[in-house]
Write a protein that holds these residues in place. Sequence first.
Motif, PDB file in Angstrom:
ATOM      1  N   VAL A  39       0.864  -1.174   0.000  1.00  0.00           N
ATOM      2  CA  VAL A  39       0.000   0.000   0.000  1.00  0.00           C
ATOM      3  C   VAL A  39       0.899   1.221   0.000  1.00  0.00           C
ATOM      4  O   VAL A  39       1.763   1.365   0.874  1.00  0.00           O
ATOM      5  CB  VAL A  39      -0.917   0.010   1.245  1.00  0.00           C
ATOM      6  CG1 VAL A  39      -1.788   1.252   1.261  1.00  0.00           C
ATOM      7  CG2 VAL A  39      -1.749  -1.260   1.300  1.00  0.00           C
ATOM      8  N   ARG A  40       0.688   2.096  -0.979  1.00  0.00           N
ATOM      9  CA  ARG A  40       1.496   3.316  -1.116  1.00  0.00           C
ATOM     10  C   ARG A  40       0.598   4.521  -0.884  1.00  0.00           C
ATOM     11  O   ARG A  40      -0.446   4.657  -1.513  1.00  0.00           O
ATOM     12  CB  ARG A  40       2.100   3.393  -2.512  1.00  0.00           C
ATOM     13  CG  ARG A  40       3.103   2.301  -2.793  1.00  0.00           C
ATOM     14  CD  ARG A  40       3.492   2.294  -4.285  1.00  0.00           C
ATOM     15  NE  ARG A  40       4.387   1.218  -4.587  1.00  0.00           N
ATOM     16  CZ  ARG A  40       4.013  -0.024  -4.893  1.00  0.00           C
ATOM     17  NH1 ARG A  40       2.742  -0.331  -4.944  1.00  0.00           N
ATOM     18  NH2 ARG A  40       4.887  -0.958  -5.148  1.00  0.00           N
ATOM     19  N   LEU A  41       1.028   5.396   0.026  1.00  0.00           N
ATOM     20  CA  LEU A  41       0.264   6.589   0.356  1.00  0.00           C
ATOM     21  C   LEU A  41       1.118   7.836   0.190  1.00  0.00           C
ATOM     22  O   LEU A  41       2.308   7.822   0.531  1.00  0.00           O
ATOM     23  CB  LEU A  41      -0.217   6.537   1.812  1.00  0.00           C
ATOM     24  CG  LEU A  41      -1.036   5.343   2.264  1.00  0.00           C
ATOM     25  CD1 LEU A  41      -1.273   5.418   3.765  1.00  0.00           C
ATOM     26  CD2 LEU A  41      -2.346   5.278   1.510  1.00  0.00           C
TER      27      LEU A  41
ATOM     28  N   VAL B 181      -5.241  12.266   2.273  1.00  0.00           N
ATOM     29  CA  VAL B 181      -4.568  10.985   2.058  1.00  0.00           C
ATOM     30  C   VAL B 181      -4.871  10.491   0.649  1.00  0.00           C
ATOM     31  O   VAL B 181      -6.031  10.325   0.278  1.00  0.00           O
ATOM     32  CB  VAL B 181      -5.023   9.936   3.098  1.00  0.00           C
ATOM     33  CG1 VAL B 181      -4.331   8.598   2.843  1.00  0.00           C
ATOM     34  CG2 VAL B 181      -4.760  10.441   4.513  1.00  0.00           C
TER      35      VAL B 181
ATOM     36  N   GLN C 102      -2.694  -3.878   3.471  1.00  0.00           N
ATOM     37  CA  GLN C 102      -3.754  -3.089   4.110  1.00  0.00           C
ATOM     38  C   GLN C 102      -3.833  -3.431   5.600  1.00  0.00           C
ATOM     39  O   GLN C 102      -4.104  -2.563   6.425  1.00  0.00           O
ATOM     40  CB  GLN C 102      -5.109  -3.366   3.436  1.00  0.00           C
ATOM     41  CG  GLN C 102      -5.292  -2.675   2.109  1.00  0.00           C
ATOM     42  CD  GLN C 102      -5.455  -1.165   2.222  1.00  0.00           C
ATOM     43  OE1 GLN C 102      -5.688  -0.605   3.289  1.00  0.00           O
ATOM     44  NE2 GLN C 102      -5.318  -0.498   1.097  1.00  0.00           N
TER      45      GLN C 102
ATOM     46  N   GLN D 277       4.753   3.640   2.761  1.00  0.00           N
ATOM     47  CA  GLN D 277       4.532   2.381   2.057  1.00  0.00           C
ATOM     48  C   GLN D 277       4.470   1.279   3.103  1.00  0.00           C
ATOM     49  O   GLN D 277       5.320   1.207   4.004  1.00  0.00           O
ATOM     50  CB  GLN D 277       5.627   2.099   1.035  1.00  0.00           C
ATOM     51  CG  GLN D 277       5.321   0.877   0.190  1.00  0.00           C
ATOM     52  CD  GLN D 277       6.271   0.724  -0.975  1.00  0.00           C
ATOM     53  OE1 GLN D 277       7.086   1.576  -1.274  1.00  0.00           O
ATOM     54  NE2 GLN D 277       6.174  -0.385  -1.645  1.00  0.00           N
TER      55      GLN D 277
ATOM     56  N   LEU E 124      -1.194  -1.501   7.450  1.00  0.00           N
ATOM     57  CA  LEU E 124      -1.602  -0.099   7.547  1.00  0.00           C
ATOM     58  C   LEU E 124      -2.689   0.072   8.610  1.00  0.00           C
ATOM     59  O   LEU E 124      -2.638   1.011   9.410  1.00  0.00           O
ATOM     60  CB  LEU E 124      -2.087   0.407   6.188  1.00  0.00           C
ATOM     61  CG  LEU E 124      -2.635   1.828   6.167  1.00  0.00           C
ATOM     62  CD1 LEU E 124      -1.601   2.847   6.636  1.00  0.00           C
ATOM     63  CD2 LEU E 124      -3.140   2.174   4.768  1.00  0.00           C
TER      64      LEU E 124
ATOM     65  N   GLU F 246      -4.148   7.355  -1.793  1.00  0.00           N
ATOM     66  CA  GLU F 246      -3.623   5.996  -1.961  1.00  0.00           C
ATOM     67  C   GLU F 246      -3.325   5.797  -3.422  1.00  0.00           C
ATOM     68  O   GLU F 246      -4.214   5.983  -4.280  1.00  0.00           O
ATOM     69  CB  GLU F 246      -4.617   4.951  -1.461  1.00  0.00           C
ATOM     70  CG  GLU F 246      -4.038   3.552  -1.524  1.00  0.00           C
ATOM     71  CD  GLU F 246      -4.897   2.497  -0.866  1.00  0.00           C
ATOM     72  OE1 GLU F 246      -4.684   1.304  -1.195  1.00  0.00           O
ATOM     73  OE2 GLU F 246      -5.743   2.827  -0.020  1.00  0.00           O
TER      74      GLU F 246
END
Length: 100
Positions: free
Chosen positions: A5-7, A91, A62, A58, A65, A93
Amino acid sequence: MSQPVRLHILITTQPGRGQDQIDAYERLAPLVRAEQGCLQYDLHRVAGDPDRFVLVEQWTSQEALAAHDATPHMLAADAAGPAFRAGPAQVLELSAEPVA
């Protein structure tokens, strides 16, 4: 298998309060980076604007996170943010794969 997961989290502080964001990040970063599933946790100042930042995160999944969001240090950080932030963070994603 879970996708990472990249934020990208866009943060704006109240005028002149950028250093408060940096100080909060410096206290939090070692705790976050030690969490299981954290692959990246980096704060960048927006060039030319001392009160705007992008936090790049990163996570392995999920689930990692979600666990991060529920930690006592993140709950405390979320509660403290309104004292110096201009509003809620935005935020974003990112999709798992680049467009091109």
